[in-house]
Design an enzyme around this catalytic site. Structure first.
Site, mmCIF file in Angstrom:
data_model
loop_
_atom_site.group_PDB
_atom_site.id
_atom_site.type_symbol
_atom_site.label_atom_id
_atom_site.label_comp_id
_atom_site.label_asym_id
_atom_site.label_seq_id
_atom_site.Cartn_x
_atom_site.Cartn_y
_atom_site.Cartn_z
ATOM 1 N N ASP A 149 -17.285 -1.158 -28.239
ATOM 2 C CA ASP A 149 -15.957 -1.162 -28.853
ATOM 3 C C ASP A 149 -15.963 -0.144 -29.982
ATOM 4 O O ASP A 149 -16.885 0.671 -30.109
ATOM 5 C CB ASP A 149 -15.582 -2.565 -29.347
ATOM 6 C CG ASP A 149 -16.528 -3.067 -30.434
ATOM 7 O OD1 ASP A 149 -17.464 -2.333 -30.807
ATOM 8 O OD2 ASP A 149 -16.323 -4.186 -30.926
ATOM 9 N N HIS B 293 -16.481 -0.463 -33.127
ATOM 10 C CA HIS B 293 -17.592 -0.637 -34.075
ATOM 11 C C HIS B 293 -18.875 -0.021 -33.517
ATOM 12 O O HIS B 293 -19.597 0.692 -34.221
ATOM 13 C CB HIS B 293 -17.790 -2.124 -34.378
ATOM 14 C CG HIS B 293 -16.622 -2.773 -35.050
ATOM 15 N ND1 HIS B 293 -16.402 -2.686 -36.407
ATOM 16 C CD2 HIS B 293 -15.607 -3.509 -34.554
ATOM 17 C CE1 HIS B 293 -15.306 -3.354 -36.721
ATOM 18 N NE2 HIS B 293 -14.799 -3.862 -35.607
ATOM 19 N N GLN C 217 -27.876 -4.161 -30.256
ATOM 20 C CA GLN C 217 -26.482 -3.742 -30.439
ATOM 21 C C GLN C 217 -25.683 -4.792 -31.184
ATOM 22 O O GLN C 217 -24.831 -4.479 -32.027
ATOM 23 C CB GLN C 217 -25.856 -3.462 -29.066
ATOM 24 C CG GLN C 217 -24.359 -3.213 -29.078
ATOM 25 C CD GLN C 217 -23.575 -4.513 -28.910
ATOM 26 O OE1 GLN C 217 -24.050 -5.476 -28.319
ATOM 27 N NE2 GLN C 217 -22.378 -4.541 -29.441
ATOM 28 N N LYS D 89 -15.554 -3.347 -20.960
ATOM 29 C CA LYS D 89 -16.061 -3.897 -22.214
ATOM 30 C C LYS D 89 -16.087 -5.411 -22.199
ATOM 31 O O LYS D 89 -17.077 -6.043 -22.605
ATOM 32 C CB LYS D 89 -15.216 -3.408 -23.388
ATOM 33 C CG LYS D 89 -15.924 -3.584 -24.737
ATOM 34 C CD LYS D 89 -15.032 -4.103 -25.839
ATOM 35 C CE LYS D 89 -14.728 -5.569 -25.686
ATOM 36 N NZ LYS D 89 -14.132 -6.178 -26.872
ATOM 37 N N PRO E 222 -21.664 -4.009 -24.865
ATOM 38 C CA PRO E 222 -20.206 -3.940 -25.021
ATOM 39 C C PRO E 222 -19.855 -2.858 -26.053
ATOM 40 O O PRO E 222 -20.201 -2.980 -27.230
ATOM 41 C CB PRO E 222 -19.825 -5.336 -25.539
ATOM 42 C CG PRO E 222 -21.030 -6.193 -25.302
ATOM 43 C CD PRO E 222 -22.200 -5.270 -25.383
ATOM 44 N N ARG F 138 -6.169 -15.169 -34.056
ATOM 45 C CA ARG F 138 -5.314 -15.409 -32.903
ATOM 46 C C ARG F 138 -6.151 -15.757 -31.670
ATOM 47 O O ARG F 138 -5.757 -16.583 -30.847
ATOM 48 C CB ARG F 138 -4.446 -14.171 -32.633
ATOM 49 C CG ARG F 138 -3.283 -14.457 -31.708
ATOM 50 C CD ARG F 138 -2.252 -13.349 -31.746
ATOM 51 N NE ARG F 138 -1.179 -13.598 -30.800
ATOM 52 C CZ ARG F 138 -0.669 -12.692 -29.982
ATOM 53 N NH1 ARG F 138 -1.155 -11.466 -30.005
ATOM 54 N NH2 ARG F 138 0.305 -12.992 -29.160
#
Length: 424
Positions: free
Chosen positions: A341, A343, A385, A322, A339, A228
């Protein structure tokens, strides 16, 4: 003897209704008696050629009344083969496979504008500024190379091979020695060493995108999935200048802030943006009000400290910490931006900060996680990261993203939606 043999050949070559006219036979005999053709030296009378072979072989040169010189004969070029790099003019870049792996860099959540336009050889295509380019690895030495699709000065005066190479080297962060960084990261963290070995030892590079392009891409990423996001970003790109078509995809230069400011919220809602439509429209208007314009304001953030960059970006509609960290890392030279999140939070609680296991991710804990990454990996912690983030994806999702054009089958879109969830 020769004349009888050629009569035998002709009887096999032609059907009873297609025999050569009689005047040809004296000519054949005369030619054979005067100077034996070269074929006579290689023909072995005990084993005459089979009819099947002759049916697909043109007549000997002696049959032609006025043969053309060999220098004027037309032959198809033997070097032209379908979907090989030799077919087109590819230009090498100073990046090996260990320095940049296309599947580990382009379809893993940094950008959503590249399209896979070939499987064999694997290549990705996108617009980098005014340049419509494809990227692939040379088959002989795995160096990265690019193909410029819009190098016609008449239709694309702002695009040339030299300009495209410079733009790509900047976009791909080619000056950063990725292999050296991975050596440092591997020595600093056992988890990184494990992931790096599983990913092939290198190649997951952080991009240096245009800040405007990066900002509006990540405005579409809030609580969304890859398929999306790609559709929304593709819609935004469609407001820019059309550059050309490759592999069934029509590519556009990403639009300017001024152009995006003229798009209405209703227009984007009808295109499926939902509540994100107001963020896109609101951010475009906010940037237009910045001194010197939005593009200049964003570019100047490259010279600011990370904290100031995050605070400045968070003043824009739809941008939280983020998303701001993503924009800072992937376009504003903030290589230590993290960032955080779900994960990255999982990596942090399992391998770096086990005391946080069982807790929920909050803005304050995001700062704790970011500080832990910087303490372990240094000024390029964002690059480490990024690798650990990719390592959290299932192995089957590390293959090049399954992207489709608007006319593709819905089943392919369904597979693409399983790629990875991105949450704000």
């Amino acid at each position: 003897m020769c004349s009888h043999f050629y009569a035998f050949v002709l009887s096999l070559r032609f059907s009873p209704t297609m025999r050569p006219p009689p005047p040809l036979l004296p000519r054949i005999a005369a030619s054979a008696s005067a100077t034996p053709p070269r074929r006579q030296r290689t023909v072995r009378p005990p084993m005459p050629p089979s009819p099947a072979l002759l049916s697909s072989t043109p007549p000997p040169a002696a049959f032609v009344e006025t043969p053309k010189p060999e220098t004027t004969q037309q032959h198809p070029p033997t070097a032209r083969r379908r979907l090989t790099l030799a077919d087109e003019e590819w230009h090498p870049l100073p990046l090996s496979l260990a320095e940049l792996s296309l599947p580990l860099t382009l379809p893993t959540g940094q950008t959503f504008l590249w399209r896979r336009t070939s499987l064999s050889p694997l290549r990705f295509t996108a617009a980098v500024g005014p340049h419509l380019v494809s990227l692939s690895h040379l088959p002989d030495d795995d160096r990265l190379a690019f193909l410029l699709h819009n190098d016609d000065p008449a239709s694309s005066p702002s695009s040339s091979v030299a300009a495209a190479r410079a733009a790509l080297c900047d976009y791909l962060n080619a000056a950063v020695p990725l292999a050296d960084l991975w050596v440092q990261f591997t020595a600093a963290d056992a988890r990184f060493a494990e992931v790096a070995a599983r990913l092939g030892g290198g190649g997951a590079r952080v991009l240096r995108q245009d800040p405007v392009e990066c900002l509006f891409q990540f405005l579409c990423s809030s609580n969304n999935n890859i398929a999306r996001i790609e559709k929304m970003v593709w819609t935004l790109a469609g407001y820019g200048e059309r550059l050309g078509e490759v592999g069934g995809f029509v590519f556009h230069r990403f639009p300017t802030v001024e152009r995006l400011a003229r798009v209405s919220e209703q227009e984007l809602r009808e295109a499926g943006f939902g509540y994100r439509a107001k963020y896109v429209v609101g951010t475009a208007k906010e940037l237009m009000a910045k001194p010197g314009g939005g593009a200049k304001w964003l570019a100047l953030l490259r010279d600011r400290e990370l904290l100031e960059v995050i605070e400045g970006l968070c003043t824009l509609p739809g941008v939280g910490p983020k998303v701001a960290a993503c924009i800072a890392l992937f376009s504003l030279d903030k290589n230590q931006a993290i960032p955080v999140d779900t994960h990255v939070w999982k990596v942090a609680t399992q391998y770096m900060l086990p005391e946080l296991a069982g807790k929920s991710l909050t803005p304050k804990l995001s700062i704790v996680v970011a500080d832990a990454f910087v303490a372990k990996f240094g000024e390029y912690a964002g690059w480490a990261q990024n690798v650990l983030f990719i390592g959290q994806l299932p192995a089957k999702k590390l293959v090049a993203t399954e992207v489709t054009s608007e006319t593709a089958k819905p089943t392919k879109r369904k597979r693409a939606t399983k790629m990875v969830e991105i949450q704000a």
